[in-house]
Design a protein around this motif. Structure first.
Motif, mmCIF file in Angstrom:
data_model
loop_
_atom_site.group_PDB
_atom_site.id
_atom_site.type_symbol
_atom_site.label_atom_id
_atom_site.label_comp_id
_atom_site.label_asym_id
_atom_site.label_seq_id
_atom_site.Cartn_x
_atom_site.Cartn_y
_atom_site.Cartn_z
ATOM 1 N N VAL A 178 0.848 -1.186 0.000
ATOM 2 C CA VAL A 178 0.000 0.000 0.000
ATOM 3 C C VAL A 178 0.885 1.239 0.000
ATOM 4 C CG1 VAL A 178 -1.782 1.245 1.291
ATOM 5 C CG2 VAL A 178 -1.780 -1.252 1.244
ATOM 6 N N GLN A 179 0.507 2.256 -0.746
ATOM 7 C CA GLN A 179 1.315 3.472 -0.790
ATOM 8 C C GLN A 179 1.389 4.121 0.595
ATOM 9 O OE1 GLN A 179 3.150 4.620 -3.360
ATOM 10 N NE2 GLN A 179 2.565 2.690 -4.312
ATOM 11 N N PRO A 180 2.568 4.622 0.983
ATOM 12 C CA PRO A 180 2.745 5.181 2.332
ATOM 13 C C PRO A 180 1.801 6.342 2.642
ATOM 14 C CG PRO A 180 4.850 4.958 1.202
ATOM 15 C CD PRO A 180 3.789 4.655 0.200
ATOM 16 N N SER A 181 1.357 7.055 1.619
ATOM 17 C CA SER A 181 0.529 8.225 1.855
ATOM 18 C C SER A 181 -0.888 7.863 2.295
ATOM 19 C CB SER A 181 0.460 9.076 0.586
ATOM 20 O OG SER A 181 -0.074 8.314 -0.487
ATOM 21 N N LEU A 294 6.835 2.245 8.397
ATOM 22 C CA LEU A 294 6.817 3.636 7.974
ATOM 23 C C LEU A 294 7.707 4.452 8.905
ATOM 24 C CD1 LEU A 294 3.063 4.227 7.116
ATOM 25 C CD2 LEU A 294 4.971 3.872 5.564
ATOM 26 N N SER A 295 8.547 5.284 8.323
ATOM 27 C CA SER A 295 9.466 6.111 9.097
ATOM 28 C C SER A 295 9.491 7.521 8.512
ATOM 29 C CB SER A 295 10.879 5.515 9.086
ATOM 30 O OG SER A 295 10.892 4.246 9.696
ATOM 31 N N ARG A 296 10.098 8.428 9.267
ATOM 32 C CA ARG A 296 10.210 9.808 8.826
ATOM 33 C C ARG A 296 11.626 10.076 8.332
ATOM 34 N NH1 ARG A 296 9.808 13.371 12.826
ATOM 35 N NH2 ARG A 296 9.272 15.086 11.430
ATOM 36 N N PHE A 297 11.706 10.814 7.217
ATOM 37 C CA PHE A 297 12.986 11.116 6.589
ATOM 38 C C PHE A 297 13.027 12.589 6.216
ATOM 39 C CE2 PHE A 297 12.021 6.705 5.812
ATOM 40 C CZ PHE A 297 13.217 6.046 6.042
ATOM 41 N N ILE A 309 9.479 13.768 4.797
ATOM 42 C CA ILE A 309 8.497 12.861 4.205
ATOM 43 C C ILE A 309 8.311 11.651 5.103
ATOM 44 C CG2 ILE A 309 8.966 13.513 1.810
ATOM 45 C CD1 ILE A 309 10.690 10.959 1.604
ATOM 46 N N THR A 310 7.186 10.989 4.941
ATOM 47 C CA THR A 310 6.947 9.691 5.564
ATOM 48 C C THR A 310 7.016 8.638 4.468
ATOM 49 O OG1 THR A 310 5.534 10.623 7.276
ATOM 50 C CG2 THR A 310 5.311 8.277 6.847
#
Length: 340
Positions: A178-181, A294-297, A309-310
């Motif tokens: 599934v797309q992260p968004s 999912l992580s933050r970058f 972005i996530t």
């Protein structure tokens, strides 16, 4: 929709092609499996949905797009089949767009065989005009034509000969992650090591099916790990060292959806999958399981510098549960907290 009214047209060039002597018409033929005889990845002169390839192991299915896998179908060749071969004599793509000002111009010497005997051959000229209907920084595909007269009909006739050796999707498009968004995005994990039959051939178990897959990668070593829903293929290509900040080889990562047989491995849209490497003291043998979270970058250079972005993060672990991979710091930096 593209029309010739919105295309760049070189009337002199196109008239020269269209004035070539007409080609002989391919005679009516019964449908049979069509095998790819050339050494390249896939046919360019004819847009097949799929082709078959053979080697000492048996018969393999290869889809039309840029995926890097073959799917094993059967050990023995069919009794009657066609072979398709083409010699690509196309001019340089950049020259075509810069000097000829067309989107594509391909020249292909095509041949059709009935088992081992050649039954048809011709040279096909294929032109895709450049769409110039509105201003765009990137060249866009316009309308197309094939020459000499009769070529389009022959290419379509050869393409129409192909039949499936067994029932499989023409081009499976099951989403693999599934797309992260999207809100329903979640984690994935796995710790089942797929059976390796050769350096790049693996036996993949799914829900009520088993598929042998050949990963066409030049990587020195490849490993496949599966979970309940997806498999991860890790390909370590020593020739590709420009993705990481310290000049070490990066890891190409592909995912496979286990919901349906005859799926292929896919690369993900996540940029992070291109920037993964093993830690200095670890090897592929150390990788026993994976997690995708999912992580933050944050981008650290370029046009997006400073933007957060996530996105997906791949975590490869050893038998003690320690993370053995890192994110290359050439374009993107992982922030401390996950968003699980």
């Amino acid at each position: 929709m593209p029309t010739s009214a919105c295309d760049y047209i070189d009337e002199k060039f196109e008239k020269e092609l269209q004035n070539l002597p007409p080609v002989a018409t391919l005679p009516p033929l019964e449908k049979r499996p069509v095998f790819w005889l050339e050494k390249g990845r896939f046919a360019k002169g004819i847009k097949f949905d799929h082709l078959y390839v053979k080697n000492e192991t048996g018969v393999w299915l290869r889809y039309k797009d840029e995926r890097k896998e073959d799917l094993f179908l059967q050990k023995d060749m069919p009794g009657r089949y066609y072979g398709y071969d083409e010699i690509d004599r196309s001019p340089d793509e950049m020259w075509v767009r810069r000097e000829l000002k067309h989107y594509e111009y391909g020249i292909y010497d095509i041949s059709l065989f009935e088992n081992e005997a050649k039954i048809f051959s011709q040279t096909a000229y294929k032109v895709v005009r450049k769409f110039i209907g509105f201003f765009n920084l990137h060249s866009m595909r316009g309308t197309s034509f094939a020459a000499p007269q009769g070529t389009e009909e022959n290419l379509n006739a050869i393409r129409g000969l192909q039949i499936p050796l067994e029932s499989f999707p023409k081009n499976p498009n099951e989403p693999w992650l599934v797309q992260p968004s999207k809100l329903e995005a979640r984690g994935y994990s796995g710790d089942k090591i797929a059976k390796k039959l050769a350096r790049n051939i693996f036996e993949i178990p799914g829900e009520g099916w088993r598929q042998t897959m050949r990963i066409n990668s030049g990587a020195k070593d490849i490993k496949v790990i599966c979970g309940d829903e997806i498999c991860l293929a890790l390909a370590f290509d020593e020739s590709k060292i420009n993705s990481c900040d310290n000049g070490t080889a990066s890891t190409a990562i592909y995912t496979l959806n286990l919901k349906q047989k005859f799926n292929n491995f896919h690369t993900l849209t996540s940029r992070n999958f291109n920037y993964v490497k093993l830690g200095d003291k670890y090897s592929l043998d150390d990788v026993k399981s994976f997690k995708i979270v999912l992580s933050r970058f944050r981008y650290i250079k370029g046009y997006n510098k400073g933007r957060e972005i996530t996105d997906y993060e791949v975590i490869l672990q050893n038998s003690e549960g320690e993370q053995v991979n890192e994110i290359c710091r050439n374009e993107i930096q992982k922030l401390d907290n996950h968003t699980q």
